[in-house]
Design a protein around this motif. Structure first.
Motif, PDB file in Angstrom:
ATOM      1  N   VAL A  34      -6.816 -15.387 -33.348  1.00 17.85           N
ATOM      2  CA  VAL A  34      -7.532 -16.280 -34.253  1.00 17.85           C
ATOM      3  C   VAL A  34      -6.827 -17.638 -34.505  1.00 17.85           C
ATOM      4  O   VAL A  34      -5.669 -17.440 -35.009  1.00 17.85           O
ATOM      5  CB  VAL A  34      -8.083 -15.742 -35.475  1.00 17.85           C
ATOM      6  CG1 VAL A  34      -8.548 -16.723 -36.420  1.00 17.85           C
ATOM      7  CG2 VAL A  34      -8.869 -14.533 -35.280  1.00 17.85           C
ATOM      8  N   GLY A  35      -7.410 -18.919 -34.505  1.00 20.30           N
ATOM      9  CA  GLY A  35      -6.520 -20.011 -34.775  1.00 20.30           C
ATOM     10  C   GLY A  35      -7.085 -20.794 -36.032  1.00 20.30           C
ATOM     11  O   GLY A  35      -7.257 -20.159 -37.114  1.00 20.30           O
ATOM     12  N   GLY A  36      -7.702 -21.974 -35.720  1.00 17.10           N
ATOM     13  CA  GLY A  36      -8.540 -22.561 -36.761  1.00 17.10           C
ATOM     14  C   GLY A  36      -7.356 -22.972 -38.055  1.00 17.10           C
ATOM     15  O   GLY A  36      -6.533 -23.342 -37.766  1.00 17.10           O
ATOM     16  N   ALA A  37      -7.938 -22.701 -39.066  1.00  9.47           N
ATOM     17  CA  ALA A  37      -6.959 -23.018 -40.288  1.00  9.47           C
ATOM     18  C   ALA A  37      -5.792 -22.160 -40.554  1.00  9.47           C
ATOM     19  O   ALA A  37      -4.828 -22.534 -41.092  1.00  9.47           O
ATOM     20  CB  ALA A  37      -8.103 -22.816 -41.606  1.00  9.47           C
ATOM     21  N   GLN A  38      -5.727 -20.958 -39.674  1.00 13.90           N
ATOM     22  CA  GLN A  38      -4.497 -20.034 -39.768  1.00 13.90           C
ATOM     23  C   GLN A  38      -3.548 -20.797 -38.781  1.00 13.90           C
ATOM     24  O   GLN A  38      -2.504 -20.242 -39.030  1.00 13.90           O
ATOM     25  CB  GLN A  38      -4.937 -18.671 -39.391  1.00 13.90           C
ATOM     26  CG  GLN A  38      -6.127 -17.982 -40.180  1.00 13.90           C
ATOM     27  CD  GLN A  38      -6.327 -16.550 -39.749  1.00 13.90           C
ATOM     28  OE1 GLN A  38      -5.351 -15.870 -39.211  1.00 13.90           O
ATOM     29  NE2 GLN A  38      -7.574 -16.185 -39.901  1.00 13.90           N
ATOM     30  N   ALA A  39      -3.875 -21.615 -37.847  1.00 14.89           N
ATOM     31  CA  ALA A  39      -2.882 -21.670 -36.733  1.00 14.89           C
ATOM     32  C   ALA A  39      -1.571 -22.665 -37.391  1.00 14.89           C
ATOM     33  O   ALA A  39      -0.505 -22.213 -37.040  1.00 14.89           O
ATOM     34  CB  ALA A  39      -3.602 -22.750 -35.842  1.00 14.89           C
TER      35      ALA A  39
END
Length: 236
Positions: A34-39
């Protein structure tokens, strides 16, 4: 005497998926999640973990490969800032890779597609798109300029495949080619492209590495500034 395989780190955060891979000789280690804001918080720890698992120090790398865009504004700035911080500290060159080229390479590798229109969801009712012809232009598929357009304006030549992540959002609005392939700009795709890009002299020093924006860029976020500092500290 055979040439030694390059030691490479690659990563992409241009979509909602995060992809990291390390190549050390014939050993490939990869992580997709999972990427997005967590990247901005997970990318650097994953890089250091994979390098450690591969037994590589940052300074031993021949290049750091990163997805330069087009894609998510925040994701592109995160990848570029981390790449720059690591490269400045370790004194290794950077190899920027167009994300649409990585999508096309993933379709070529996974599905055998030789003529690909790569598309990524650009949000705001638009897509990013570019054409790549591996049959005519070799391992890099050519140098088509990425476009930002509405799904209805996309033109797909007869016999070409459409590949990317835009089908769920715009499926019926996209041109109906014979084949469609779900594909993302993975770090492993970028590593497969790296030898040809290295041979073509596409590496750049850290100070000259920038995201490829197709829309106007916006200000750097607090998280991205923190990522730059953390990457530089990890490389020292």
């Amino acid at each position: 005497m055979p040439l030694a395989l390059p030691k490479l780190l690659a990563f992409d955060t241009s979509t909602e998926h995060l992809s990291v891979a390390v190549l050390h000789g014939d050993r490939l280690l990869a992580h997709n999640g999972v990427g997005g804001a967590q990247a901005s918080t997970t990318l650097l720890p994953l890089i250091l973990q994979l390098l450690g698992d591969a037994g590589l120090a940052l300074s031993e790398l021949d290049a750091i490969v990163f997805g330069r865009g087009p894609g998510s504004f925040t994701g592109l700035r995160t990848a570029c800032s981390v790449a720059q911080g690591l490269a400045f500290g370790a004194k290794v060159p950077l190899l920027p890779v167009d994300t649409l080229l990585a999508v096309a390479e993933e379709a070529r590798h996974a599905f055998g597609a030789q003529q690909v229109v790569a598309v990524l969801d650009a949000r705001m009712d638009q897509i990013y798109a570019a054409r790549y012809d591996f049959a005519a232009n070799g391992p890099l598929g050519g140098d088509d300029e990425p476009l930002l357009l509405s799904p209805e304006d996309l033109e797909v030549p007869a016999g070409w495949a459409l590949a990317g992540n835009a089908f769920a959002a715009y499926g019926l609005r996209l041109a109906p080619p014979a084949t469609r392939h779900e594909a993302l700009p993975t770090a492993t795709a970028m590593l497969r492209l790296a030898p040809a890009l290295l041979a073509a002299g596409r590496t750049v020093p850290a100070a000259q590495a920038w995201p490829l924006y197709v829309r106007d860029k916006v200000a750097q976020t607090t998280e991205e500034r923190a990522a730059i500092k953390a990457a530089a500290a990890a490389a020292n």
